[in-house]
Design a protein around this motif. Structure first.
Motif, PDB file in Angstrom:
ATOM      1  N   LEU A 129     -46.004 121.395  71.881  1.00  0.00           N
ATOM      2  CA  LEU A 129     -44.660 121.948  72.095  1.00  0.00           C
ATOM      3  C   LEU A 129     -44.749 123.318  72.760  1.00  0.00           C
ATOM      4  CD1 LEU A 129     -41.566 121.690  71.375  1.00  0.00           C
ATOM      5  CD2 LEU A 129     -42.129 122.861  69.240  1.00  0.00           C
ATOM      6  N   LEU A 131     -50.063 119.877  63.596  1.00  0.00           N
ATOM      7  CA  LEU A 131     -49.014 119.091  62.961  1.00  0.00           C
ATOM      8  C   LEU A 131     -48.258 118.384  64.066  1.00  0.00           C
ATOM      9  CD1 LEU A 131     -49.494 121.560  60.940  1.00  0.00           C
ATOM     10  CD2 LEU A 131     -47.220 120.993  60.077  1.00  0.00           C
ATOM     11  N   ASN A 182     -50.533 124.614  67.443  1.00  0.00           N
ATOM     12  CA  ASN A 182     -50.594 123.888  66.179  1.00  0.00           C
ATOM     13  C   ASN A 182     -49.516 122.813  66.042  1.00  0.00           C
ATOM     14  OD1 ASN A 182     -51.314 127.088  65.219  1.00  0.00           O
ATOM     15  ND2 ASN A 182     -52.791 125.439  64.794  1.00  0.00           N
ATOM     16  N   ILE A 183     -48.701 122.668  67.077  1.00  0.00           N
ATOM     17  CA  ILE A 183     -47.555 121.775  66.929  1.00  0.00           C
ATOM     18  C   ILE A 183     -47.452 120.819  68.112  1.00  0.00           C
ATOM     19  CG2 ILE A 183     -45.036 121.659  66.737  1.00  0.00           C
ATOM     20  CD1 ILE A 183     -45.168 124.524  65.605  1.00  0.00           C
ATOM     21  N   LEU A 239     -47.426 126.075  71.779  1.00  0.00           N
ATOM     22  CA  LEU A 239     -47.713 126.219  70.351  1.00  0.00           C
ATOM     23  C   LEU A 239     -48.876 125.289  70.032  1.00  0.00           C
ATOM     24  CD1 LEU A 239     -43.994 126.209  69.199  1.00  0.00           C
ATOM     25  CD2 LEU A 239     -45.518 128.183  69.229  1.00  0.00           C
TER      26      LEU A 239
END
Lengths: 249, 249
Positions: free
Chosen positions: A69, A112, A5-6, A3
DNA sequence: CCAAAAGTGTTAGACCTACACCCATGA
DNA sequence: TCATGGGTGTAGGTCTAACACTTTTGG
Protein backbone atom coordinates in the motif's frame (compact mmCIF):
# COMPACT_ATOMS: atom_id res chain seq x y z
CA UNK A 1 6.31 6.12 -0.42
CA UNK A 2 5.31 2.57 0.25
CA UNK A 3 4.11 1.10 3.54
CA UNK A 4 6.41 -1.85 3.72
CA UNK A 5 4.44 -3.69 6.38
CA UNK A 6 1.07 -3.48 4.68
CA UNK A 7 -0.28 -5.04 1.52
CA UNK A 8 -3.69 -5.34 -0.09
CA UNK A 9 -4.83 -8.56 -1.79
CA UNK A 10 -7.95 -9.06 -3.89
CA UNK A 11 -9.81 -12.33 -4.23
CA UNK A 12 -11.57 -11.77 -7.54
CA UNK A 13 -14.43 -14.18 -8.15
CA UNK A 14 -15.91 -14.75 -11.58
CA UNK A 15 -18.71 -16.99 -12.82
CA UNK A 16 -18.60 -18.36 -16.36
CA UNK A 17 -22.06 -19.90 -16.41
CA UNK A 18 -20.88 -23.19 -14.99
CA UNK A 19 -18.07 -22.81 -12.49
CA UNK A 20 -16.91 -20.34 -9.89
CA UNK A 21 -13.44 -19.05 -10.71
CA UNK A 22 -10.74 -16.97 -9.04
CA UNK A 23 -8.39 -14.64 -10.84
CA UNK A 24 -4.72 -15.14 -9.95
CA UNK A 25 -1.44 -13.84 -11.27
CA UNK A 26 2.25 -14.44 -11.38
CA UNK A 27 3.54 -11.05 -10.41
CA UNK A 28 6.74 -10.35 -12.24
CA UNK A 29 8.76 -7.26 -11.35
CA UNK A 30 7.86 -5.34 -14.50
CA UNK A 31 4.17 -5.94 -13.79
CA UNK A 32 4.40 -4.81 -10.21
CA UNK A 33 5.84 -1.54 -11.38
CA UNK A 34 2.56 -0.81 -13.15
CA UNK A 35 0.83 -0.69 -9.83
CA UNK A 36 3.02 1.92 -8.27
CA UNK A 37 2.94 5.57 -9.02
CA UNK A 38 6.68 6.04 -9.36
CA UNK A 39 9.67 3.90 -10.15
CA UNK A 40 11.10 4.87 -6.77
CA UNK A 41 8.20 3.18 -5.01
CA UNK A 42 9.05 -0.06 -6.66
CA UNK A 43 12.73 0.29 -5.80
CA UNK A 44 11.73 0.63 -2.15
CA UNK A 45 10.16 -2.79 -1.94
CA UNK A 46 12.01 -4.64 -4.68
CA UNK A 47 14.16 -6.44 -2.15
CA UNK A 48 11.07 -8.09 -0.69
CA UNK A 49 10.46 -9.79 -4.00
CA UNK A 50 14.03 -10.56 -4.87
CA UNK A 51 14.58 -12.26 -1.55
CA UNK A 52 11.54 -14.42 -2.00
CA UNK A 53 12.27 -17.79 -3.62
CA UNK A 54 8.60 -18.44 -4.37
CA UNK A 55 8.60 -15.51 -6.76
CA UNK A 56 11.21 -16.85 -9.17
CA UNK A 57 9.79 -16.89 -12.67
CA UNK A 58 10.68 -20.54 -13.06
CA UNK A 59 8.22 -21.42 -10.35
CA UNK A 60 4.66 -22.59 -10.83
CA UNK A 61 3.28 -20.73 -7.86
CA UNK A 62 0.42 -18.32 -8.31
CA UNK A 63 -0.77 -15.56 -6.03
CA UNK A 64 -3.63 -13.23 -5.29
CA UNK A 65 -3.55 -9.96 -7.13
CA UNK A 66 -2.26 -7.24 -4.86
CA UNK A 67 0.69 -5.15 -3.77
CA UNK A 68 2.00 -3.05 -0.95
CA UNK A 69 0.00 0.00 0.00
CA UNK A 70 1.37 3.43 -0.91
CA UNK A 71 1.36 6.05 1.86
CA UNK A 72 -0.89 8.46 0.05
CA UNK A 73 -3.59 5.95 -0.95
CA UNK A 74 -6.75 5.29 1.04
CA UNK A 75 -7.11 1.62 1.78
CA UNK A 76 -10.47 1.07 0.08
CA UNK A 77 -9.51 3.29 -2.81
CA UNK A 78 -6.37 1.36 -3.44
CA UNK A 79 -8.16 -1.99 -3.49
CA UNK A 80 -10.44 -0.49 -6.12
CA UNK A 81 -7.43 0.75 -8.07
CA UNK A 82 -5.85 -2.69 -8.10
CA UNK A 83 -9.05 -4.07 -9.55
CA UNK A 84 -9.28 -1.36 -12.17
CA UNK A 85 -5.77 -1.92 -13.39
CA UNK A 86 -6.19 -5.67 -13.45
CA UNK A 87 -9.60 -6.08 -14.99
CA UNK A 88 -10.35 -2.69 -16.48
CA UNK A 89 -13.61 -2.71 -14.53
CA UNK A 90 -14.74 0.36 -12.70
CA UNK A 91 -18.05 -0.23 -10.98
CA UNK A 92 -17.37 -3.44 -9.19
CA UNK A 93 -18.71 -5.06 -6.06
CA UNK A 94 -15.74 -4.96 -3.72
CA UNK A 95 -15.71 -5.57 0.02
CA UNK A 96 -13.09 -5.92 2.68
CA UNK A 97 -12.97 -9.44 4.08
CA UNK A 98 -10.29 -9.79 6.71
CA UNK A 99 -6.80 -8.73 7.69
CA UNK A 100 -4.18 -11.44 7.94
CA UNK A 101 -1.44 -10.65 10.39
CA UNK A 102 0.44 -13.70 11.65
CA UNK A 103 4.08 -12.80 12.24
CA UNK A 104 5.44 -15.47 9.90
CA UNK A 105 2.90 -15.33 7.10
CA UNK A 106 5.52 -13.99 4.68
CA UNK A 107 9.17 -14.98 4.98
CA UNK A 108 11.92 -12.46 5.76
CA UNK A 109 9.69 -9.53 6.55
CA UNK A 110 6.60 -8.61 8.54
CA UNK A 111 3.73 -7.94 6.17
CA UNK A 112 0.08 -7.73 7.13
CA UNK A 113 -2.32 -8.03 4.27
CA UNK A 114 -5.82 -6.65 4.04
CA UNK A 115 -7.92 -8.96 1.89
CA UNK A 116 -10.81 -7.81 -0.26
CA UNK A 117 -13.14 -9.82 -2.38
CA UNK A 118 -14.66 -8.76 -5.65
CA UNK A 119 -17.42 -10.27 -7.76
CA UNK A 120 -17.12 -9.68 -11.46
CA UNK A 121 -18.65 -10.92 -14.62
CA UNK A 122 -15.85 -12.00 -16.97
CA UNK A 123 -18.14 -11.46 -19.97
CA UNK A 124 -17.73 -7.73 -19.45
CA UNK A 125 -14.03 -7.77 -19.91
CA UNK A 126 -11.79 -9.54 -22.31
CA UNK A 127 -8.76 -10.29 -20.20
CA UNK A 128 -6.74 -10.83 -23.33
CA UNK A 129 -6.85 -7.12 -23.98
CA UNK A 130 -5.28 -6.29 -20.64
CA UNK A 131 -1.60 -5.39 -20.40
CA UNK A 132 -1.45 -8.04 -17.69
CA UNK A 133 -2.73 -10.79 -19.97
CA UNK A 134 0.39 -12.91 -19.86
CA UNK A 135 0.46 -13.17 -16.11
CA UNK A 136 -3.21 -13.32 -15.14
CA UNK A 137 -5.44 -16.38 -15.30
CA UNK A 138 -8.77 -17.72 -14.10
CA UNK A 139 -8.73 -20.87 -11.98
CA UNK A 140 -11.68 -22.99 -10.95
CA UNK A 141 -12.26 -22.63 -7.24
CA UNK A 142 -11.67 -26.31 -6.65
CA UNK A 143 -8.78 -26.70 -9.05
CA UNK A 144 -6.41 -24.12 -7.66
CA UNK A 145 -2.68 -24.22 -8.42
CA UNK A 146 0.09 -23.99 -5.84
CA UNK A 147 -0.28 -20.70 -4.03
CA UNK A 148 2.10 -18.26 -2.36
CA UNK A 149 2.26 -17.66 1.39
CA UNK A 150 -1.12 -18.00 3.12
CA UNK A 151 -3.08 -17.14 -0.01
CA UNK A 152 -5.03 -20.37 0.17
CA UNK A 153 -6.31 -19.32 3.61
CA UNK A 154 -7.27 -15.93 2.23
CA UNK A 155 -9.21 -17.50 -0.64
CA UNK A 156 -10.98 -19.86 1.74
CA UNK A 157 -11.91 -16.99 4.03
CA UNK A 158 -13.22 -14.97 1.08
CA UNK A 159 -15.19 -17.96 -0.15
CA UNK A 160 -16.82 -18.58 3.18
CA UNK A 161 -17.63 -14.88 3.44
CA UNK A 162 -19.20 -15.06 -0.02
CA UNK A 163 -21.24 -18.09 1.08
CA UNK A 164 -22.46 -16.26 4.15
CA UNK A 165 -23.23 -13.09 2.22
CA UNK A 166 -25.13 -14.80 -0.52
CA UNK A 167 -27.63 -16.22 1.96
CA UNK A 168 -28.86 -12.85 3.13
CA UNK A 169 -27.82 -10.35 0.48
CA UNK A 170 -28.39 -10.33 -3.26
CA UNK A 171 -24.65 -10.26 -4.03
CA UNK A 172 -24.76 -13.12 -6.48
CA UNK A 173 -26.17 -10.89 -9.15
CA UNK A 174 -22.87 -9.09 -9.63
CA UNK A 175 -21.54 -12.25 -11.18
CA UNK A 176 -24.14 -12.40 -13.94
CA UNK A 177 -24.41 -10.61 -17.28
CA UNK A 178 -27.05 -7.87 -17.64
CA UNK A 179 -29.56 -10.33 -19.03
CA UNK A 180 -29.64 -13.83 -17.70
CA UNK A 181 -31.91 -16.86 -17.47
CA UNK A 182 -33.32 -18.30 -14.28
CA UNK A 183 -31.29 -21.44 -14.88
CA UNK A 184 -28.07 -19.41 -14.96
CA UNK A 185 -29.05 -17.74 -11.70
CA UNK A 186 -29.84 -21.10 -10.14
CA UNK A 187 -26.54 -22.59 -11.32
CA UNK A 188 -24.73 -19.62 -9.80
CA UNK A 189 -26.34 -20.21 -6.44
CA UNK A 190 -25.64 -23.93 -6.66
CA UNK A 191 -21.98 -23.29 -7.44
CA UNK A 192 -21.52 -20.81 -4.61
CA UNK A 193 -23.40 -22.83 -2.03
CA UNK A 194 -22.01 -26.13 -3.30
CA UNK A 195 -25.44 -27.77 -3.30
CA UNK A 196 -28.28 -28.68 -5.68
CA UNK A 197 -31.44 -26.62 -5.45
CA UNK A 198 -35.01 -27.53 -6.39
CA UNK A 199 -35.91 -25.72 -9.62
CA UNK A 200 -39.58 -25.10 -8.86
CA UNK A 201 -38.96 -23.84 -5.35
CA UNK A 202 -36.04 -21.71 -6.48
CA UNK A 203 -38.14 -19.99 -9.14
CA UNK A 204 -41.06 -19.42 -6.81
CA UNK A 205 -38.83 -17.84 -4.20
CA UNK A 206 -36.93 -15.61 -6.60
CA UNK A 207 -40.02 -14.43 -8.45
CA UNK A 208 -41.87 -13.69 -5.23
CA UNK A 209 -39.15 -11.16 -4.33
CA UNK A 210 -40.10 -9.13 -7.42
CA UNK A 211 -36.40 -8.61 -7.89
CA UNK A 212 -36.41 -9.80 -11.48
CA UNK A 213 -37.85 -8.07 -14.51
CA UNK A 214 -38.85 -10.06 -17.56
CA UNK A 215 -37.10 -8.43 -20.55
CA UNK A 216 -39.54 -10.15 -22.97
CA UNK A 217 -36.50 -11.45 -24.81
CA UNK A 218 -35.41 -15.05 -25.17
CA UNK A 219 -32.24 -16.97 -25.74
CA UNK A 220 -31.37 -17.60 -29.39
CA UNK A 221 -29.45 -20.41 -31.05
CA UNK A 222 -29.99 -22.98 -28.36
CA UNK A 223 -30.87 -26.56 -29.26
CA UNK A 224 -33.79 -26.66 -26.85
CA UNK A 225 -36.65 -24.50 -25.73
CA UNK A 226 -35.30 -20.95 -25.43
CA UNK A 227 -35.29 -19.53 -21.90
CA UNK A 228 -36.63 -16.11 -20.98
CA UNK A 229 -34.06 -13.46 -20.23
CA UNK A 230 -34.36 -11.44 -17.05
CA UNK A 231 -32.68 -8.39 -15.69
CA UNK A 232 -33.07 -7.12 -12.16
CA UNK A 233 -35.03 -4.27 -10.72
CA UNK A 234 -32.49 -1.83 -9.34
CA UNK A 235 -34.92 -0.26 -6.86
CA UNK A 236 -35.81 -3.57 -5.27
CA UNK A 237 -32.22 -4.71 -5.60
CA UNK A 238 -31.00 -1.73 -3.59
CA UNK A 239 -33.71 -2.15 -1.01
CA UNK A 240 -32.84 -5.81 -0.50
CA UNK A 241 -29.15 -4.94 -0.28
CA UNK A 242 -29.96 -2.61 2.60
CA UNK A 243 -32.52 -4.70 4.42
CA UNK A 244 -31.13 -8.12 3.70
CA UNK A 245 -33.10 -11.07 2.46
CA UNK A 246 -33.38 -14.67 3.44
CA UNK A 247 -32.08 -16.85 0.68
CA UNK A 248 -31.61 -20.06 2.55
CA UNK A 249 -33.24 -22.16 -0.15
CA UNK B 1 10.07 -2.95 17.58
CA UNK B 2 6.80 -1.29 16.85
CA UNK B 3 4.97 -1.15 13.54
CA UNK B 4 4.37 2.57 13.38
CA UNK B 5 1.73 2.36 10.66
CA UNK B 6 -0.42 -0.28 12.30
CA UNK B 7 -2.54 -0.24 15.41
CA UNK B 8 -5.12 -2.55 16.94
CA UNK B 9 -8.29 -1.23 18.58
CA UNK B 10 -10.81 -3.21 20.60
CA UNK B 11 -14.49 -2.39 20.87
CA UNK B 12 -15.36 -4.09 24.15
CA UNK B 13 -19.08 -4.57 24.65
CA UNK B 14 -20.56 -5.31 28.05
CA UNK B 15 -24.15 -5.87 29.19
CA UNK B 16 -25.17 -4.89 32.72
CA UNK B 17 -28.63 -6.42 32.63
CA UNK B 18 -30.25 -3.28 31.24
CA UNK B 19 -27.99 -1.44 28.83
CA UNK B 20 -25.34 -2.24 26.29
CA UNK B 21 -22.05 -0.57 27.19
CA UNK B 22 -18.66 0.03 25.62
CA UNK B 23 -15.39 0.17 27.51
CA UNK B 24 -13.26 3.21 26.68
CA UNK B 25 -10.11 4.71 28.09
CA UNK B 26 -8.07 7.85 28.27
CA UNK B 27 -4.67 6.52 27.36
CA UNK B 28 -2.01 8.38 29.25
CA UNK B 29 1.65 7.82 28.41
CA UNK B 30 2.39 5.84 31.55
CA UNK B 31 -0.51 3.51 30.78
CA UNK B 32 0.54 2.96 27.21
CA UNK B 33 3.91 1.81 28.45
CA UNK B 34 2.19 -1.12 30.16
CA UNK B 35 1.17 -2.46 26.80
CA UNK B 36 4.57 -2.61 25.29
CA UNK B 37 7.20 -5.13 26.06
CA UNK B 38 10.08 -2.72 26.49
CA UNK B 39 10.50 0.91 27.33
CA UNK B 40 12.28 1.35 24.00
CA UNK B 41 9.12 0.38 22.17
CA UNK B 42 7.28 3.18 23.80
CA UNK B 43 10.04 5.65 23.02
CA UNK B 44 9.67 4.75 19.36
CA UNK B 45 6.11 5.90 19.08
CA UNK B 46 5.95 8.47 21.86
CA UNK B 47 6.13 11.30 19.36
CA UNK B 48 2.83 10.17 17.83
CA UNK B 49 1.10 10.81 21.11
CA UNK B 50 2.93 13.96 22.04
CA UNK B 51 2.09 15.53 18.72
CA UNK B 52 -1.58 14.75 19.13
CA UNK B 53 -3.57 17.57 20.72
CA UNK B 54 -6.54 15.30 21.39
CA UNK B 55 -4.44 13.32 23.82
CA UNK B 56 -3.74 16.13 26.25
CA UNK B 57 -4.79 15.11 29.73
CA UNK B 58 -6.89 18.21 30.10
CA UNK B 59 -9.14 17.02 27.31
CA UNK B 60 -12.39 15.15 27.73
CA UNK B 61 -11.91 12.90 24.72
CA UNK B 62 -12.08 9.14 25.15
CA UNK B 63 -10.79 6.44 22.85
CA UNK B 64 -11.00 2.76 22.08
CA UNK B 65 -8.58 0.58 23.95
CA UNK B 66 -5.66 -0.27 21.71
CA UNK B 67 -2.09 0.51 20.72
CA UNK B 68 0.40 0.07 17.95
CA UNK B 69 1.31 -3.46 16.98
CA UNK B 70 4.75 -4.77 17.95
CA UNK B 71 6.72 -6.53 15.20
CA UNK B 72 6.94 -9.83 16.97
CA UNK B 73 3.26 -10.14 17.90
CA UNK B 74 0.67 -12.01 15.84
CA UNK B 75 -2.27 -9.77 15.06
CA UNK B 76 -4.97 -11.92 16.67
CA UNK B 77 -2.74 -12.72 19.61
CA UNK B 78 -2.06 -9.10 20.29
CA UNK B 79 -5.73 -8.15 20.26
CA UNK B 80 -6.24 -10.87 22.87
CA UNK B 81 -3.34 -9.51 24.89
CA UNK B 82 -4.79 -6.01 24.91
CA UNK B 83 -8.00 -7.45 26.28
CA UNK B 84 -6.22 -9.48 28.93
CA UNK B 85 -4.28 -6.52 30.23
CA UNK B 86 -7.34 -4.28 30.24
CA UNK B 87 -9.99 -6.53 31.70
CA UNK B 88 -8.04 -9.41 33.19
CA UNK B 89 -10.22 -11.76 31.20
CA UNK B 90 -8.68 -14.65 29.37
CA UNK B 91 -11.31 -16.69 27.57
CA UNK B 92 -13.18 -14.00 25.76
CA UNK B 93 -15.20 -13.86 22.58
CA UNK B 94 -13.07 -11.72 20.31
CA UNK B 95 -13.40 -11.25 16.56
CA UNK B 96 -11.84 -9.06 13.96
CA UNK B 97 -14.31 -6.59 12.51
CA UNK B 98 -12.72 -4.36 9.94
CA UNK B 99 -9.56 -2.48 9.07
CA UNK B 100 -9.78 1.28 8.84
CA UNK B 101 -7.29 2.78 6.47
CA UNK B 102 -8.25 6.24 5.24
CA UNK B 103 -5.13 8.32 4.71
CA UNK B 104 -6.20 11.10 7.06
CA UNK B 105 -7.87 9.10 9.80
CA UNK B 106 -5.16 10.11 12.29
CA UNK B 107 -3.42 13.49 12.05
CA UNK B 108 0.32 13.82 11.37
CA UNK B 109 0.98 10.19 10.55
CA UNK B 110 -0.39 7.29 8.50
CA UNK B 111 -1.88 4.71 10.82
CA UNK B 112 -4.19 1.88 9.77
CA UNK B 113 -6.09 0.30 12.58
CA UNK B 114 -7.43 -3.22 12.74
CA UNK B 115 -10.60 -3.21 14.83
CA UNK B 116 -11.76 -6.14 16.94
CA UNK B 117 -14.85 -6.52 18.97
CA UNK B 118 -15.19 -8.38 22.22
CA UNK B 119 -18.20 -9.41 24.25
CA UNK B 120 -17.66 -9.62 27.96
CA UNK B 121 -19.68 -9.94 31.06
CA UNK B 122 -18.66 -7.18 33.48
CA UNK B 123 -19.87 -9.27 36.41
CA UNK B 124 -16.83 -11.48 35.97
CA UNK B 125 -14.38 -8.71 36.49
CA UNK B 126 -14.21 -5.86 38.93
CA UNK B 127 -12.64 -3.13 36.87
CA UNK B 128 -11.76 -1.30 40.06
CA UNK B 129 -9.10 -3.91 40.75
CA UNK B 130 -7.36 -3.28 37.46
CA UNK B 131 -4.21 -1.17 37.32
CA UNK B 132 -5.99 0.76 34.58
CA UNK B 133 -8.95 1.62 36.80
CA UNK B 134 -8.38 5.37 36.74
CA UNK B 135 -8.41 5.61 32.98
CA UNK B 136 -11.00 3.02 31.93
CA UNK B 137 -14.76 3.47 31.99
CA UNK B 138 -17.99 1.93 30.70
CA UNK B 139 -20.24 4.12 28.56
CA UNK B 140 -23.77 3.40 27.44
CA UNK B 141 -23.80 2.75 23.72
CA UNK B 142 -26.10 5.68 23.10
CA UNK B 143 -24.49 8.06 25.57
CA UNK B 144 -20.95 8.06 24.26
CA UNK B 145 -18.53 10.85 25.12
CA UNK B 146 -16.42 12.77 22.61
CA UNK B 147 -14.21 10.29 20.81
CA UNK B 148 -10.76 10.41 19.21
CA UNK B 149 -10.12 10.16 15.48
CA UNK B 150 -12.63 7.92 13.67
CA UNK B 151 -13.39 5.87 16.77
CA UNK B 152 -17.08 6.61 16.50
CA UNK B 153 -17.09 5.00 13.05
CA UNK B 154 -15.28 1.99 14.44
CA UNK B 155 -17.81 1.60 17.25
CA UNK B 156 -20.69 1.91 14.79
CA UNK B 157 -19.16 -0.69 12.51
CA UNK B 158 -18.62 -3.05 15.44
CA UNK B 159 -22.18 -2.49 16.60
CA UNK B 160 -23.65 -3.25 13.22
CA UNK B 161 -21.47 -6.35 12.98
CA UNK B 162 -22.75 -7.41 16.40
CA UNK B 163 -26.34 -6.85 15.22
CA UNK B 164 -25.74 -8.96 12.13
CA UNK B 165 -23.98 -11.69 14.08
CA UNK B 166 -26.59 -11.95 16.75
CA UNK B 167 -29.28 -12.79 14.19
CA UNK B 168 -27.60 -15.97 13.05
CA UNK B 169 -25.10 -16.93 15.73
CA UNK B 170 -25.56 -17.39 19.46
CA UNK B 171 -23.00 -14.71 20.33
CA UNK B 172 -25.23 -12.89 22.75
CA UNK B 173 -24.59 -15.46 25.41
CA UNK B 174 -21.08 -14.25 26.00
CA UNK B 175 -22.54 -11.15 27.53
CA UNK B 176 -24.50 -12.99 30.22
CA UNK B 177 -23.46 -14.45 33.57
CA UNK B 178 -23.23 -18.25 33.88
CA UNK B 179 -26.78 -18.45 35.16
CA UNK B 180 -29.39 -16.13 33.79
CA UNK B 181 -33.12 -15.74 33.46
CA UNK B 182 -35.07 -15.78 30.23
CA UNK B 183 -36.03 -12.17 30.84
CA UNK B 184 -32.36 -11.17 31.03
CA UNK B 185 -31.71 -12.98 27.77
CA UNK B 186 -34.66 -11.27 26.15
CA UNK B 187 -33.57 -7.85 27.42
CA UNK B 188 -30.11 -8.50 25.98
CA UNK B 189 -31.56 -9.24 22.55
CA UNK B 190 -33.82 -6.21 22.77
CA UNK B 191 -30.90 -3.96 23.64
CA UNK B 192 -28.69 -5.27 20.86
CA UNK B 193 -31.39 -5.27 18.21
CA UNK B 194 -32.90 -2.03 19.46
CA UNK B 195 -36.43 -3.43 19.37
CA UNK B 196 -39.08 -4.92 21.65
CA UNK B 197 -39.72 -8.65 21.36
CA UNK B 198 -42.82 -10.68 22.19
CA UNK B 199 -42.17 -12.59 25.40
CA UNK B 200 -44.19 -15.71 24.55
CA UNK B 201 -42.75 -16.07 21.07
CA UNK B 202 -39.25 -15.39 22.31
CA UNK B 203 -39.47 -18.12 24.93
CA UNK B 204 -40.97 -20.64 22.53
CA UNK B 205 -38.24 -20.04 20.01
CA UNK B 206 -35.35 -20.17 22.47
CA UNK B 207 -36.62 -23.26 24.26
CA UNK B 208 -37.23 -25.10 21.00
CA UNK B 209 -33.52 -24.80 20.20
CA UNK B 210 -32.74 -26.89 23.28
CA UNK B 211 -29.86 -24.51 23.86
CA UNK B 212 -30.84 -23.76 27.44
CA UNK B 213 -30.59 -26.03 30.44
CA UNK B 214 -32.81 -25.47 33.45
CA UNK B 215 -30.50 -25.30 36.51
CA UNK B 216 -33.49 -25.96 38.83
CA UNK B 217 -32.44 -22.87 40.73
CA UNK B 218 -34.35 -19.64 41.10
CA UNK B 219 -33.64 -16.02 41.73
CA UNK B 220 -33.63 -15.01 45.39
CA UNK B 221 -34.44 -11.72 47.07
CA UNK B 222 -36.59 -10.30 44.35
CA UNK B 223 -39.81 -8.52 45.17
CA UNK B 224 -41.83 -10.54 42.71
CA UNK B 225 -42.15 -14.11 41.49
CA UNK B 226 -38.62 -15.54 41.28
CA UNK B 227 -37.49 -16.49 37.79
CA UNK B 228 -35.87 -19.79 36.88
CA UNK B 229 -32.15 -19.68 36.21
CA UNK B 230 -30.80 -21.23 33.05
CA UNK B 231 -27.37 -22.03 31.76
CA UNK B 232 -26.60 -23.12 28.25
CA UNK B 233 -25.80 -26.48 26.79
CA UNK B 234 -22.24 -26.24 25.49
CA UNK B 235 -22.67 -29.05 22.95
CA UNK B 236 -25.66 -27.47 21.31
CA UNK B 237 -24.10 -24.06 21.73
CA UNK B 238 -21.02 -25.15 19.78
CA UNK B 239 -23.09 -26.84 17.12
CA UNK B 240 -25.19 -23.72 16.61
CA UNK B 241 -22.06 -21.58 16.49
CA UNK B 242 -20.83 -23.72 13.61
CA UNK B 243 -24.06 -24.16 11.70
CA UNK B 244 -25.63 -20.84 12.44
CA UNK B 245 -29.17 -20.32 13.60
CA UNK B 246 -32.00 -18.09 12.61
CA UNK B 247 -32.76 -15.68 15.37
CA UNK B 248 -34.78 -13.15 13.48
CA UNK B 249 -37.46 -12.99 16.15
C1' DC C 1 -53.34 -7.69 49.94
C1' DC C 2 -50.69 -5.09 46.74
C1' DA C 3 -47.08 -4.34 43.35
C1' DA C 4 -44.10 -6.31 40.17
C1' DA C 5 -42.44 -9.34 37.05
C1' DA C 6 -42.75 -14.56 35.64
C1' DG C 7 -44.89 -17.68 33.10
C1' DT C 8 -48.13 -19.81 29.80
C1' DG C 9 -51.52 -21.57 24.61
C1' DT C 10 -54.12 -20.93 20.60
C1' DT C 11 -55.27 -19.67 16.09
C1' DA C 12 -54.73 -17.88 11.29
C1' DG C 13 -51.80 -17.11 7.80
C1' DA C 14 -47.30 -17.41 5.55
C1' DC C 15 -43.69 -20.15 4.11
C1' DC C 16 -41.13 -24.40 3.05
C1' DT C 17 -40.52 -28.95 1.13
C1' DA C 18 -41.10 -32.65 -1.83
C1' DC C 19 -42.30 -34.19 -5.98
C1' DA C 20 -43.33 -35.39 -12.04
C1' DC C 21 -44.76 -34.12 -16.27
C1' DC C 22 -45.50 -31.33 -20.65
C1' DC C 23 -43.38 -27.68 -23.74
C1' DA C 24 -40.46 -25.33 -27.19
C1' DT C 25 -36.47 -25.36 -29.96
C1' DG C 26 -32.68 -26.74 -33.38
C1' DA C 27 -30.51 -30.48 -35.37
C1' DT D 1 -38.92 -36.92 -34.50
C1' DC D 2 -35.59 -36.82 -31.11
C1' DA D 3 -32.66 -34.85 -27.63
C1' DT D 4 -32.20 -31.18 -24.56
C1' DG D 5 -33.15 -28.22 -21.16
C1' DG D 6 -37.33 -24.75 -19.98
C1' DG D 7 -41.18 -24.23 -17.49
C1' DT D 8 -45.12 -25.17 -14.25
C1' DG D 9 -48.80 -26.56 -9.33
C1' DT D 10 -50.28 -28.77 -5.26
C1' DA D 11 -50.66 -30.62 -0.69
C1' DG D 12 -48.83 -31.39 4.02
C1' DG D 13 -46.19 -29.81 7.46
C1' DT D 14 -43.73 -26.25 9.90
C1' DC D 15 -42.93 -21.65 11.41
C1' DT D 16 -44.43 -17.00 12.63
C1' DA D 17 -47.17 -13.27 14.56
C1' DA D 18 -50.55 -11.51 17.33
C1' DC D 19 -52.66 -11.50 21.45
C1' DA D 20 -54.27 -11.42 27.68
C1' DC D 21 -54.55 -13.51 31.78
C1' DT D 22 -52.93 -16.23 36.00
C1' DT D 23 -49.03 -17.24 39.21
C1' DT D 24 -45.49 -16.37 42.55
C1' DT D 25 -42.90 -13.61 45.53
C1' DG D 26 -41.51 -9.88 49.01
C1' DG D 27 -42.89 -5.94 51.24
Amino acid sequence: MILKNISVDCVIFGFDGEKLNVLLWQAEPEILENFLTTKEEYEEIKFLFEKNPALNKSDDFWGLIGTHLPTEEDLDGYAKKILQITTGLDEVYLTQVHTFGATKRVPHYRVLTIAYYALINPAYHDMKLSPLAKSVKWFEINKLPKLLFDHIDIINEALSTLREQVKYHPVGFHLLPDKFTLTELQTLYEVILGDKLDTRNFRKKILKMRLLVDTMEKQTNVAHRAAKLYTFDMKIYNRLTQEGLNFSI
